[in-house]
Design a protein around this motif. Sequence first.
Motif, short mmCIF file in Angstrom:
data_model
loop_
_atom_site.label_atom_id
_atom_site.label_comp_id
_atom_site.label_asym_id
_atom_site.label_seq_id
_atom_site.Cartn_x
_atom_site.Cartn_y
_atom_site.Cartn_z
N VAL A 155 -36.14 -3.83 1.97
CA VAL A 155 -36.68 -3.22 3.19
C VAL A 155 -35.73 -3.45 4.37
O VAL A 155 -35.46 -2.54 5.16
CB VAL A 155 -38.08 -3.79 3.50
N LEU A 156 -35.21 -4.67 4.48
CA LEU A 156 -34.30 -4.99 5.58
C LEU A 156 -33.14 -4.00 5.61
O LEU A 156 -32.69 -3.57 6.67
CB LEU A 156 -33.75 -6.41 5.42
N GLN A 157 -32.66 -3.67 4.41
CA GLN A 157 -31.51 -2.79 4.35
C GLN A 157 -31.83 -1.36 4.80
O GLN A 157 -30.95 -0.64 5.24
CB GLN A 157 -30.97 -2.75 2.92
N THR A 158 -33.13 -0.97 4.70
CA THR A 158 -33.47 0.39 5.09
C THR A 158 -33.65 0.54 6.59
O THR A 158 -33.65 1.65 7.10
CB THR A 158 -34.76 0.86 4.38
N VAL A 159 -33.83 -0.58 7.30
CA VAL A 159 -33.94 -0.47 8.77
C VAL A 159 -32.56 -0.08 9.32
O VAL A 159 -31.57 -0.71 8.98
CB VAL A 159 -34.36 -1.84 9.37
N PRO A 160 -32.49 0.96 10.16
CA PRO A 160 -31.19 1.33 10.73
C PRO A 160 -30.59 0.12 11.45
O PRO A 160 -31.29 -0.59 12.18
CB PRO A 160 -31.54 2.43 11.73
N SER A 161 -29.29 -0.11 11.22
CA SER A 161 -28.70 -1.34 11.74
C SER A 161 -28.78 -1.43 13.25
O SER A 161 -29.01 -2.50 13.83
CB SER A 161 -27.25 -1.46 11.27
N LEU A 162 -28.64 -0.30 13.94
CA LEU A 162 -28.71 -0.30 15.41
C LEU A 162 -30.09 -0.76 15.86
O LEU A 162 -30.22 -1.62 16.74
CB LEU A 162 -28.41 1.11 15.93
N ALA A 163 -31.14 -0.23 15.16
CA ALA A 163 -32.50 -0.61 15.51
C ALA A 163 -32.75 -2.08 15.25
O ALA A 163 -33.35 -2.79 16.06
CB ALA A 163 -33.48 0.25 14.71
N LEU A 164 -32.23 -2.55 14.10
CA LEU A 164 -32.42 -3.95 13.74
C LEU A 164 -31.83 -4.86 14.82
O LEU A 164 -32.46 -5.82 15.27
CB LEU A 164 -31.74 -4.23 12.39
N LEU A 165 -30.62 -4.53 15.26
CA LEU A 165 -29.98 -5.32 16.31
C LEU A 165 -30.79 -5.27 17.59
O LEU A 165 -30.98 -6.27 18.28
CB LEU A 165 -28.55 -4.82 16.56
N GLY A 166 -31.31 -4.08 17.90
CA GLY A 166 -32.12 -3.93 19.11
C GLY A 166 -33.35 -4.82 19.08
O GLY A 166 -33.67 -5.52 20.04
N ILE A 167 -34.01 -4.82 17.94
CA ILE A 167 -35.24 -5.63 17.80
C ILE A 167 -34.91 -7.10 18.00
O ILE A 167 -35.60 -7.83 18.73
CB ILE A 167 -35.87 -5.41 16.41
N ILE A 168 -33.83 -7.56 17.32
CA ILE A 168 -33.46 -8.97 17.44
C ILE A 168 -33.09 -9.31 18.89
O ILE A 168 -33.44 -10.37 19.41
CB ILE A 168 -32.31 -9.32 16.48
N MET A 169 -32.41 -8.36 19.57
CA MET A 169 -31.99 -8.60 20.95
C MET A 169 -33.19 -8.89 21.85
O MET A 169 -33.14 -9.75 22.73
CB MET A 169 -31.21 -7.40 21.49
N ILE A 170 -34.29 -8.18 21.60
CA ILE A 170 -35.49 -8.40 22.41
C ILE A 170 -35.93 -9.85 22.34
O ILE A 170 -36.35 -10.46 23.31
CB ILE A 170 -36.62 -7.45 21.95
N PHE A 171 -35.79 -10.46 21.12
CA PHE A 171 -36.23 -11.85 20.96
C PHE A 171 -35.16 -12.86 21.36
O PHE A 171 -35.44 -13.86 21.98
CB PHE A 171 -36.64 -12.11 19.50
N VAL A 194 -25.96 -10.43 17.08
CA VAL A 194 -25.18 -9.69 16.09
C VAL A 194 -25.14 -10.46 14.77
O VAL A 194 -25.38 -9.89 13.70
CB VAL A 194 -23.74 -9.47 16.60
N ILE A 195 -24.86 -11.74 14.87
CA ILE A 195 -24.72 -12.53 13.64
C ILE A 195 -26.03 -12.57 12.86
O ILE A 195 -26.06 -12.39 11.64
CB ILE A 195 -24.19 -13.94 13.96
N ILE A 196 -27.15 -12.77 13.58
CA ILE A 196 -28.45 -12.77 12.88
C ILE A 196 -28.69 -11.43 12.20
O ILE A 196 -29.06 -11.35 11.02
CB ILE A 196 -29.61 -13.06 13.86
N GLY A 197 -28.45 -10.36 12.93
CA GLY A 197 -28.70 -9.01 12.41
C GLY A 197 -27.87 -8.73 11.16
O GLY A 197 -28.39 -8.29 10.13
N ILE A 198 -26.56 -9.01 11.26
CA ILE A 198 -25.69 -8.69 10.11
C ILE A 198 -26.01 -9.61 8.94
O ILE A 198 -25.92 -9.20 7.78
CB ILE A 198 -24.19 -8.83 10.51
N THR A 199 -26.41 -10.85 9.24
CA THR A 199 -26.82 -11.75 8.15
C THR A 199 -27.96 -11.13 7.36
O THR A 199 -27.92 -11.04 6.13
CB THR A 199 -27.27 -13.11 8.73
N LEU A 200 -29.00 -10.69 8.08
CA LEU A 200 -30.14 -10.08 7.40
C LEU A 200 -29.71 -8.85 6.61
O LEU A 200 -30.14 -8.61 5.50
CB LEU A 200 -31.22 -9.68 8.44
#
Lengths: 370, 201
Positions: free
Chosen positions: B47-63, B71-77
């Motif tokens: 599932v993680l892989q299906t989230v668009p990477s830009l969106a994933l980074l955006g979500i993490i940025m909010i937190f 960036v590192i957290i996002g790319i790790t996931l």
Amino acid sequence: MIQFEHVVKKYGDATVLDDISFTIEPGQFAVLIGPSGCGKTTTLKTINRLIEPDDGTVRIDGDDISEVNRVQLRRRIGYVIQQIGLFPNMTVAQNITVVPKLLKYSKEDCDKIVHDMLEMVDMPYDQYAHKYPSEMSGGQQQRIGVLRALAASPPIVLMDEPFGALDPMTRSALQDEILHLQKKLKKTIVFVTHDMEEALNLADVIIFMENGKITQMAPPEEMLKNPANESVKNFLGKHIAVDDPSTLTAADFLRTNVVTVDSKKSLRTCTAQMMRSNVDSLIVTDENDKYIGTVSVEDIKSVSGDDLRVADVLKNDRETFRVDDDAKRCFDKLLSTKDNYVIVLKHDDTVAGIITKTSIAKALAERLWG
Amino acid sequence: MSVSIILEHLLMVVAAVFCSILVGLPLGIASYFFTRVRRIILFVADVLQTVPSLALLGIIMIFVGAGKTTVIIGITLYSLLPIVRNTYLGLSEVDPGVKEAARGMGMSRFYRLMHVELPLAFPIIFTGIRIATVNAIGTVVFAASVGGGGLGAIIYKGIRVMNMKWIAFGTLSLMAMAIVFDIAMGGIETRLNRKFSGPSN
């Protein structure tokens, strides 16, 4: 000593081991054999606790093995499997010393073990110790498999169809080696196979299993002599009591449809008879069917006269045999003369038949392959 | 300036893949050991892989806030899937005969894993790491949108002011980096595979 006491193993509804009890004495070479699914491998694997029985007790030297730590237990029992299972990431030397290392032997001891082990199977240390399994043939790999099982000198070695995947030549070479090792090292060996020839070759005692039960447990000679039931007999197949060759008699190799002629018949009738049967000699009998000699085309050709009878030309120079004479004597005679048959008589001197090279071959083939 | 940007990009890739190995390897081993958790772990990684990477980074940025950590957290996931999956695959594909021999010799579960299963599964695990690395080189471009810098930033800047030189520099460096990693790691992979395979497997 390995003791099974009322061991039961079930998978769902299927009973794989059905109340098995037996004892294997120290130093014995025991072979478990039987049709696929008879429970022989399951039996083997309960000994090193790769399979845990549902009921009953397995004892080694009197100790209930379910009370021994299974990892410790396995280090004291050698294990050889059909898939060989050498560790491809380790060299021959590293493979051999797996168990010694688990038992925390010193490095010097490990080195010595590798040298001793390789020497035992005539594989030069310098040539093989640092090879990887993938660089060796199947036969060499399984030799190392056996050495790996022996390395920490376990008193018991389990072998699960160890030579099943090897070609026949390599298999018999390894069988000889394992017998030799067993004689030398006096291990208790439990060996699973489905090959009766292998079992007969190796075993001190054969344990025949069927449907999770032991049908017969006996030394090979005893099993050959008195197979317990039909399926043991079928498994023994061609190995079962072929008659002792010294008891074979002439009667076992007879060809009985032979052409005879009465001595009172005229030579004309005699020649006609030869042509009809497509032979160049006939056996001559008197009016009571008793053997009196033979007559051949040459004998007839050498005389002239219309009123001659068979009795006038027959020859009686052939050695004859009795039906209960030793077959070997007939063979020797047949092979040492240029005659292409020997004559066999019954006790009342009537003709029982003849033995030819073809009749010998046929009779032997029948004995061998049924 | 340009070299330091390439290094900045590379640093984020390496850090992310490293974290991914740190997390992914144990998860892969867990999937191999426990049938029940396997489904969950592989599903989540999928599932993680299906989230668009830009969106994933955006979500993490909010937190976490903007910056390299995001960036590192996002790319790790994002890199987990190839590593977890290949670890699981590599371990389950170790020759059953070898596994049985290891068990029958009296190796404990942990000893078996460390001395037999992981070394033999390593070529396949390494393939997963290579795929994760090459993917990450491309994905780290999105770092620019969450304030992480790297080669993505140069490309964005070039687009905004319509500077062909900057766009070309960013793109070509990325391509070169991906190709170099792919070839180098591919080479190691073939050597690993050759070591363990022969007439026996």
